[in-house]
Design an enzyme around this catalytic site. Structure first.
Site, PDB file in Angstrom:
ATOM      1  N   HIS A 250       0.840  -1.204   0.000  1.00  0.00           N
ATOM      2  CA  HIS A 250       0.000   0.000   0.000  1.00  0.00           C
ATOM      3  C   HIS A 250       0.875   1.254   0.000  1.00  0.00           C
ATOM      4  O   HIS A 250       0.632   2.196  -0.757  1.00  0.00           O
ATOM      5  CB  HIS A 250      -0.906   0.048   1.246  1.00  0.00           C
ATOM      6  CG  HIS A 250      -1.928  -1.020   1.315  1.00  0.00           C
ATOM      7  ND1 HIS A 250      -2.139  -1.766   2.454  1.00  0.00           N
ATOM      8  CD2 HIS A 250      -2.828  -1.472   0.399  1.00  0.00           C
ATOM      9  CE1 HIS A 250      -3.120  -2.627   2.246  1.00  0.00           C
ATOM     10  NE2 HIS A 250      -3.558  -2.474   0.999  1.00  0.00           N
TER      11      HIS A 250
ATOM     12  N   LYS B 168     -16.364  -7.296   3.586  1.00  0.00           N
ATOM     13  CA  LYS B 168     -15.300  -7.694   4.507  1.00  0.00           C
ATOM     14  C   LYS B 168     -15.649  -7.318   5.942  1.00  0.00           C
ATOM     15  O   LYS B 168     -16.315  -6.329   6.183  1.00  0.00           O
ATOM     16  CB  LYS B 168     -13.983  -6.979   4.151  1.00  0.00           C
ATOM     17  CG  LYS B 168     -13.420  -7.351   2.806  1.00  0.00           C
ATOM     18  CD  LYS B 168     -12.132  -6.592   2.547  1.00  0.00           C
ATOM     19  CE  LYS B 168     -11.547  -6.899   1.188  1.00  0.00           C
ATOM     20  NZ  LYS B 168     -10.310  -6.131   0.943  1.00  0.00           N
TER      21      LYS B 168
ATOM     22  N   ARG C 107      -1.612  -6.195  -8.426  1.00  0.00           N
ATOM     23  CA  ARG C 107      -0.542  -7.162  -8.191  1.00  0.00           C
ATOM     24  C   ARG C 107      -0.511  -8.232  -9.266  1.00  0.00           C
ATOM     25  O   ARG C 107       0.543  -8.742  -9.606  1.00  0.00           O
ATOM     26  CB  ARG C 107      -0.725  -7.848  -6.836  1.00  0.00           C
ATOM     27  CG  ARG C 107      -0.445  -6.971  -5.648  1.00  0.00           C
ATOM     28  CD  ARG C 107      -0.824  -7.692  -4.399  1.00  0.00           C
ATOM     29  NE  ARG C 107      -2.249  -8.027  -4.515  1.00  0.00           N
ATOM     30  CZ  ARG C 107      -3.079  -8.161  -3.506  1.00  0.00           C
ATOM     31  NH1 ARG C 107      -2.638  -8.041  -2.290  1.00  0.00           N
ATOM     32  NH2 ARG C 107      -4.347  -8.429  -3.693  1.00  0.00           N
TER      33      ARG C 107
ATOM     34  N   SER D  21      -3.120  -7.564   2.668  1.00  0.00           N
ATOM     35  CA  SER D  21      -3.627  -7.542   4.046  1.00  0.00           C
ATOM     36  C   SER D  21      -4.122  -8.919   4.455  1.00  0.00           C
ATOM     37  O   SER D  21      -3.924  -9.345   5.599  1.00  0.00           O
ATOM     38  CB  SER D  21      -4.747  -6.511   4.176  1.00  0.00           C
ATOM     39  OG  SER D  21      -4.255  -5.220   3.962  1.00  0.00           O
TER      40      SER D  21
END
Length: 158
Positions: free
Chosen positions: A17, A41, A90, A128
Site C-alpha cells: 500500500h 469484509k 498485483r 492484508s
C-alpha cells in the site's frame, strides 16, 4: 491542481500500500487516502487505527492526507474534488476485480479517471489478507508492514 484518491480497507496497512501511495504522491499534486468500509469484509482493526497507521507511514509525504470514507468511492472523490482514482494491481486476479469496479465507477462518474499502478515485484504477495493469515499462526510479518504497524501488531495477542 490534480488531486487523486487511493482507497482501501488497509486492514492492516502493508508495504505494498505504501509503495502505491508514494508513487502516486510523486505523480499527483495531492493524494487523498480513503480508509474505506467494504461491505463484503469484516475488518479486524478499527478504522481509526488504520487511519493512524497511514498517517504515520506517510508522514514524510507532504502532499498526502488521509480521511475515513463512507459511501461510494466516486462520491467521496467528487466531494474532495478529485478527478483521479488510483488503484494498485498485483496480478491478473486484481485486474479482473478492478476492471469490473472501474466499469461501474465510470458509469456513475465518467469525469473520474481510474489509473492503475502495477505493484513493485517485491510486494506481489503482500496483501492484508496474507498478513492477517500469517498473524493467526504467530508468524513474523515485519517484512510486509510498515514499522508503525509492526510495533502495534506485536502488542496484539493472537
Amino acid at each position: 491542481m490534480t488531486k487523486a484518491c487511493f482507497c482501501g480497507t488497509f486492514d492492516p496497512l502493508t508495504k505494498g500500500h505504501i509503495d502505491i501511495i508514494e508513487r502516486a504522491a510523486g505523480i499527483f499534486e495531492e493524494v487523498i487516502v480513503f480508509v474505506s468500509v467494504n461491505s463484503e469484509k469484516k475488518e479486524q482493526f478499527p478504522k481509526e487505527q488504520r487511519m493512524y497507521w497511514i498517517k504515520q507511514a506517510t508522514s514524510h509525504l507532504k502532499n498526502v492526507r488521509c480521511v475515513i470514507q463512507t459511501g461510494l468511492v466516486v462520491e467521496a472523490c467528487r466531494k474532495e474534488g478529485a478527478r483521479v482514482l488510483v488503484r494498485g494491481l498485483r496480478n491478473s486476479i486484481d485486474f479482473q476485480y478492478e476492471q469490473n469496479m472501474e466499469a461501474m465507477n465510470h458509469q456513475m462518474a465518467p469525469e473520474i479517471e481510474t489509473v492503475f499502478l502495477m505493484s513493485d515485484p517485491a510486494h506481489l504477495y503482500c496483501s492484508s489478507s496474507n498478513v492477517r493469515e500469517l498473524l493467526r499462526y504467530g508468524q513474523d510479518v515485519s517484512h510486509m508492514v510498515p514499522e508503525c504497524v509492526w510495533q502495534d501488531l506485536k502488542k496484539v495477542k493472537r
